[in-house]
Enzyme design. Structure first.
Site, PDB file in Angstrom:
ATOM      1  N   LYS A 151       0.835  -1.217   0.000  1.00 57.81           N
ATOM      2  CA  LYS A 151       0.000   0.000   0.000  1.00 57.81           C
ATOM      3  C   LYS A 151       0.865   1.261   0.000  1.00 57.81           C
ATOM      4  CE  LYS A 151      -2.197  -1.112   3.830  1.00 57.81           C
ATOM      5  NZ  LYS A 151      -1.816  -2.490   4.210  1.00 57.81           N
ATOM      6  N   ARG A 209      -9.915   0.375   8.307  1.00 55.49           N
ATOM      7  CA  ARG A 209      -9.514  -0.986   8.646  1.00 55.49           C
ATOM      8  C   ARG A 209     -10.628  -1.749   9.347  1.00 55.49           C
ATOM      9  NH1 ARG A 209      -3.688  -0.144   8.692  1.00 55.49           N
ATOM     10  NH2 ARG A 209      -2.571  -2.072   9.078  1.00 55.49           N
ATOM     11  N   ARG A 261      11.426  -6.516   5.358  1.00 53.65           N
ATOM     12  CA  ARG A 261      11.336  -5.112   5.742  1.00 53.65           C
ATOM     13  C   ARG A 261      11.828  -4.916   7.173  1.00 53.65           C
ATOM     14  NH1 ARG A 261       5.530  -2.181   5.516  1.00 53.65           N
ATOM     15  NH2 ARG A 261       5.245  -3.079   7.580  1.00 53.65           N
ATOM     16  N   ARG A 279      10.929  -1.119  12.594  1.00 56.21           N
ATOM     17  CA  ARG A 279       9.559  -1.190  13.128  1.00 56.21           C
ATOM     18  C   ARG A 279       9.427  -2.334  14.111  1.00 56.21           C
ATOM     19  NH1 ARG A 279       4.874  -0.068   8.720  1.00 56.21           N
ATOM     20  NH2 ARG A 279       3.816  -1.462  10.191  1.00 56.21           N
ATOM     21  N   ARG A 302      -0.918  -9.645  13.157  1.00 54.88           N
ATOM     22  CA  ARG A 302      -1.489  -8.606  12.282  1.00 54.88           C
ATOM     23  C   ARG A 302      -2.284  -9.232  11.138  1.00 54.88           C
ATOM     24  NH1 ARG A 302       3.972  -6.016  11.156  1.00 54.88           N
ATOM     25  NH2 ARG A 302       3.019  -4.764   9.519  1.00 54.88           N
TER      26      ARG A 302
HETATM   27  P1  ADP Z   1       0.742  -2.484   7.979  1.00 53.92           P
HETATM   28  O1  ADP Z   1      -0.361  -2.260   6.973  1.00 53.92           O
HETATM   29  O2  ADP Z   1       2.024  -2.944   7.365  1.00 53.92           O
HETATM   30  O3  ADP Z   1       0.332  -3.340   9.149  1.00 53.92           O
HETATM   31  P2  ADP Z   1       0.478   0.251   9.008  1.00 53.92           P
HETATM   32  O4  ADP Z   1       1.628   1.188   9.071  1.00 53.92           O
HETATM   33  O5  ADP Z   1      -0.660   0.601   8.124  1.00 53.92           O
HETATM   34  O6  ADP Z   1       1.160  -1.116   8.611  1.00 53.92           O
HETATM   35  O7  ADP Z   1      -0.113   0.020  10.477  1.00 53.92           O
HETATM   36  C1  ADP Z   1       0.699  -0.378  11.573  1.00 53.92           C
HETATM   37  C2  ADP Z   1      -0.177  -0.577  12.808  1.00 53.92           C
HETATM   38  O8  ADP Z   1      -0.816   0.673  13.155  1.00 53.92           O
HETATM   39  C3  ADP Z   1      -1.336  -1.556  12.655  1.00 53.92           C
HETATM   40  O9  ADP Z   1      -0.945  -2.896  12.915  1.00 53.92           O
HETATM   41  C4  ADP Z   1      -2.331  -1.032  13.712  1.00 53.92           C
HETATM   42  O10 ADP Z   1      -1.950  -1.428  15.014  1.00 53.92           O
HETATM   43  C5  ADP Z   1      -2.153   0.475  13.638  1.00 53.92           C
HETATM   44  N1  ADP Z   1      -3.102   1.082  12.680  1.00 53.92           N
HETATM   45  C6  ADP Z   1      -2.792   1.690  11.508  1.00 53.92           C
HETATM   46  N2  ADP Z   1      -3.904   2.121  10.876  1.00 53.92           N
HETATM   47  C7  ADP Z   1      -4.949   1.781  11.674  1.00 53.92           C
HETATM   48  C8  ADP Z   1      -6.363   1.921  11.582  1.00 53.92           C
HETATM   49  N3  ADP Z   1      -6.941   2.514  10.517  1.00 53.92           N
HETATM   50  N4  ADP Z   1      -7.124   1.441  12.584  1.00 53.92           N
HETATM   51  C9  ADP Z   1      -6.584   0.848  13.647  1.00 53.92           C
HETATM   52  N5  ADP Z   1      -5.260   0.662  13.805  1.00 53.92           N
HETATM   53  C10 ADP Z   1      -4.442   1.119  12.835  1.00 53.92           C
END
Ligand code: ADP
Length: 190
Positions: free
Chosen positions: A14, A89, A128, A134, A145
């Protein structure tokens, strides 16, 4: 405006594809993951709270996320559109986004769903993790996740399918080829 939701499991690309979409279409980027990591690195109250969820691989509660998006959208003026990355999400977040955009006379134009199989996702995220720094890019948290994605996030696909906004994109192969597929889809709806 062209308002794009870029969607897919963790590791589906993404962020990578968002950068290319922004370059071509001049959209504003709203990445909830980036916004949360900014809060964490600046030691804010929201950051500390978010970190306790993120490090376990859980979702941050909807109300915190929706408030964050709301204040971000309020700051944007005279833009060609927005790309939402990592949001919505949950179906509750998707419904909140609809209301927020409607209140500005706007709507989601399209949801781009990147399809990548599970083993490829795990391989990409572990790779990554070697350089990202991270704390959530380790095998245990990655698996958590992915299961949270399956149970809490995949219903969002059906939500946009019903809204007739869903476009499926094969997210495996060369980065530029994947972007080509996305651009084709976006050019059709523009
Ligand atoms: P990835 O898609 O690789 O898991 P992100 O950077 O989008 O990475 O998100 C990392 C973490 O941040 C998620 O695992 C979650 O804990 C939190 N997070 C991000 N966006 C949201 C969202 N829209 N709602 C709830 N938690 C979120």
């Amino acid at each position: 405006m062209l308002n794009v939701v870029i969607f897919g499991p963790p590791g589906s690309g993404k962020g990578t594809q968002s950068e290319k979409i922004i370059e071509k279409y001049g959209l504003e980027h709203i990445s909830t993951g980036d916004l949360l990591r900014y809060e964490i690195s600046h030691h804010t109250h929201l950051g500390a709270l978010a970190k306790s969820y993120i490090d376990k691989g859980n979702l941050v509660p909807d109300d915190l996320i929706i408030d964050m998006i709301d204040s971000k959208i309020d700051k944007l003026h005279n833009i060609p559109g927005i790309i939402f990355d990592g949001f919505p999400r949950t179906v509750e977040q998707a419904e909140a986004l609809k209301e927020l955009l409607n209140s500005h006379g706007e709507e989601v134009s399209v949801m781009v769903n990147l399809n990548v199989d599970r083993q490829e996702l795990i391989d990409r995220l572990l790779k990554r993790g070697e350089t990202s720094g991270r704390t959530d890019d380790n095998l245990e948290t990655i698996e958590k996740r992915l299961s949270v994605y399956e149970s809490q996030t995949t219903p969002v696909i059906d939500y946009y399918k019903k809204e007739k906004k869903l476009v499926e994109i094969k997210g495996i192969g060369n980065i530029d080829d994947i972007f080509g597929r996305i651009a084709n889809a976006l050019d059709k709806i523009k």
